[in-house]
Design an enzyme around this catalytic site. Sequence first.
Site, mmCIF file in Angstrom:
data_model
loop_
_atom_site.group_PDB
_atom_site.id
_atom_site.type_symbol
_atom_site.label_atom_id
_atom_site.label_comp_id
_atom_site.label_asym_id
_atom_site.label_seq_id
_atom_site.Cartn_x
_atom_site.Cartn_y
_atom_site.Cartn_z
ATOM 1 N N ASP A 5 -54.345 36.353 -27.789
ATOM 2 C CA ASP A 5 -53.952 36.410 -29.301
ATOM 3 C C ASP A 5 -54.419 35.349 -30.223
ATOM 4 O O ASP A 5 -54.427 34.370 -29.444
ATOM 5 C CB ASP A 5 -52.190 36.339 -29.069
ATOM 6 N N ASP A 49 -45.767 47.798 -30.104
ATOM 7 C CA ASP A 49 -44.795 46.448 -29.855
ATOM 8 C C ASP A 49 -43.498 46.906 -29.995
ATOM 9 O O ASP A 49 -42.969 46.861 -30.982
ATOM 10 C CB ASP A 49 -45.414 45.586 -31.103
HETATM 11 O O1 1PR Z 1 -50.514 45.482 -36.794
HETATM 12 O O2 1PR Z 1 -52.532 46.453 -36.849
HETATM 13 O O3 1PR Z 1 -52.366 44.071 -37.348
HETATM 14 O O4 1PR Z 1 -52.063 44.508 -35.210
HETATM 15 C C1 1PR Z 1 -51.541 43.324 -34.866
HETATM 16 C C2 1PR Z 1 -51.891 42.975 -33.328
HETATM 17 O O5 1PR Z 1 -51.220 41.932 -33.233
HETATM 18 C C3 1PR Z 1 -50.942 44.006 -32.476
HETATM 19 O O6 1PR Z 1 -51.753 44.490 -31.565
HETATM 20 C C4 1PR Z 1 -49.638 43.170 -31.946
HETATM 21 O O7 1PR Z 1 -49.499 43.391 -30.687
HETATM 22 C C5 1PR Z 1 -50.240 41.913 -31.942
HETATM 23 N N1 1PR Z 1 -49.473 40.750 -32.353
HETATM 24 C C6 1PR Z 1 -48.740 40.563 -33.711
HETATM 25 N N2 1PR Z 1 -47.844 39.479 -33.456
HETATM 26 C C7 1PR Z 1 -48.124 38.931 -32.124
HETATM 27 C C8 1PR Z 1 -47.283 37.864 -31.765
HETATM 28 O O8 1PR Z 1 -47.494 37.471 -30.510
HETATM 29 N N3 1PR Z 1 -46.685 37.100 -32.551
HETATM 30 N N4 1PR Z 1 -49.019 39.661 -30.359
HETATM 31 C C9 1PR Z 1 -48.762 39.896 -31.542
HETATM 32 C C10 1PR Z 1 -48.933 40.483 -29.399
HETATM 33 C C11 1PR Z 1 -48.732 40.863 -27.167
HETATM 34 C C12 1PR Z 1 -49.798 40.957 -26.189
HETATM 35 C C13 1PR Z 1 -49.689 39.641 -25.193
HETATM 36 C C14 1PR Z 1 -48.986 40.408 -24.062
HETATM 37 C C15 1PR Z 1 -49.242 39.538 -22.947
HETATM 38 N N5 1PR Z 1 -49.363 39.916 -28.232
HETATM 39 O O9 1PR Z 1 -50.793 41.257 -26.482
HETATM 40 O O10 1PR Z 1 -50.722 39.308 -25.120
HETATM 41 O O11 1PR Z 1 -47.670 40.428 -24.157
HETATM 42 O O12 1PR Z 1 -48.850 38.331 -22.957
HETATM 43 P P1 1PR Z 1 -48.210 37.587 -21.579
HETATM 44 O O13 1PR Z 1 -49.036 38.143 -20.276
HETATM 45 O O14 1PR Z 1 -47.989 36.148 -21.803
HETATM 46 O O15 1PR Z 1 -46.842 38.174 -21.297
HETATM 47 P P2 1PR Z 1 -51.900 45.231 -36.525
#
Ligand code: 1PR
Length: 591
Positions: A288, A446
């Site tokens: 991320d 999400d």
């Molecule tokens: O909506 O097209 O602009 O895409 C935004 C992207 O950014 C989406 O794929 C969304 O999942 C991601 N995103 C947005 N905000 C966050 C955040 O964390 N605040 N990250 C975010 C999402 C989730 C996973 C993470 C897993 C594994 N991250 O990809 O890496 O949950 O984590 P873990 O193994 O530590 O539990 P758009």
Amino acid sequence: MEAATFASAKQIPTAGSSYSTPSSLNVSGSHSLQCLWRISRKLKPSKGFSIRASSVDDDSVVTLLDYGAGNVRSVRNAIRFLGFDIKDVQTPEDIMNAKRLIFPGVGAFAAAMDVLNKKEMAEVLCAYIKQDRPFLGICLGLQLLFESSEENGPVKGLGLIPGVVGRFDSSNGFRVPHIGWNALQITKDSQILDDIGSRHVYFVHSYRAMPSDDNRDWISSTCNYGENFIASVRRGNIHAVQFHPEKSGDVGLSILRRFLDPKCEITKKPPVHRKASKLAKRVIACLDVRTNDKGDLVVTKGDQYNVREHTKENEVRNLGKPVDLAGQYYLDGADEVSFLNITGFRDFPLGDLPMLQVLRYTSENVFVPSTVGGGIRDFTDGTGRYYSSLEVASEYFRSGADKVSIGSDAVYAAEEYSKTGVKTGKSSLEQISKVYGNQAVVVSIDPRRVYLKDPDDVEFKAVRVRNPGPNGEEYAWYQCTVNGGREGRPIGAYELAKAVEDLGAGEILLNCIDCDGQGKGFDIDLIKLISDAVSIPVIASSGAGAVEHFSEVFFETNTSAALAAGIFHRKEVAIQSVKEHLLKAGIEIRM
Ligand code: 1PR
């Protein structure tokens, strides 16, 4: 895990090479490069062809047939990594003048044939191949050699190999596209496959050519995915592979090297932990990425999507540099690397030049597939200039991504489609998959768990959950969110998954906000629900905290891949340990 066994081109004094890597990413290996410089193939143009074949003097030059239909950056990077320079085909004569030609077909069959015909290259290419001049076709570059394809067709191909290219049959339970690392059955001396041993190579395609009595002489290997299809062909100096050597890690680099320098000695056979026999479950490292308060692009990681430290300063958690970490995960054995630009929903991704630069640098040294997501949508900038989502995705592809992932915009498209049942063709999902193929488009979901006493309390698909809710609720539905989990939408993960499959998604990245960063394991209820609902591959994400969580998700659901972030960034669990655990548990993985 075998690290890259080749030194990178940055160590080679190649005149005119523009290759460079950031000093922070060092992926050089111990393998000798001398063999790369011992190429001296004498070409014998056949009689009767009107264009005289004059060889390019420099043995380190390979000619690349890039007809401009998509991303061949990875192939370019792999060639350069091996120490070769590239000459691009501009005219049909460049094909005949090639000393060795690589044709990495991308995009759709019909579009590729159209370009080859319009540029008057189809006939010259056939002549080059008939003269038995060194040729390597990759993916569509193999399919185009056949008589025709059913992809949006029938469409006529180059007709050099008997047979019709058809679509995989998903009715037998095999997910289409065929994405991932699969095993080869080598059927004859293939020369370029000599170093493979029994290891996996990376495939991504929905169409395939089938073996028959008519094309048997050509086949050098097959692969099984519900049926035996042609994985590679060879006749003399003509080679073509359905898989992607440029994305198959060190095994793939050795295949390319064998083609580029057939006399090269094998100095080190990689250790074989277990014979590859079928499609492997993938282990994916996710980064991320966002700009922190100091303006640096960093890898961050949230707890249930909150990426700020619980300190007075409340700063964005910084877990490392994106290029460094991606390079490390590649060497550690990640089967794929994903970048999520998590603030892309509010920033304009094409204005985020450091992110594009990260992709460029990463793709120079990481030879497994990479996905990038964040902010893919139509956009009008401050000057009133309009950018389509396709332009945004194209820039990501040009910068080195193999797949793009769409989050928020896919939710809006799915809501609309669920309401009307009409495919407008205008959504980012439809537009990008039409141009780049659905295997290049991932939808990132999400969802947040919403507990229910009764599954009929909501119009969306609910499931009985293993762990009851805070008030003893036995059911839950999974509400989709947009803008990084900030806004809940009136659609469930189940409905969204089915809609985006219809609209052209090739894969689903299934996060779970409740589990994200918690380290307590994947949400098995959710992953089972979605992976049983669709016939495209699903990547389980969020919650991995121990190696057992990976075997659990693979045993209990039909997921094709499992992704983790926090445990890898914090070095709590190594990718290698995950793989060894899965291997012991009897799960097919790539080693
Ligand atoms: O909506 O097209 O602009 O895409 C935004 C992207 O950014 C989406 O794929 C969304 O999942 C991601 N995103 C947005 N905000 C966050 C955040 O964390 N605040 N990250 C975010 C999402 C989730 C996973 C993470 C897993 C594994 N991250 O990809 O890496 O949950 O984590 P873990 O193994 O530590 O539990 P758009």
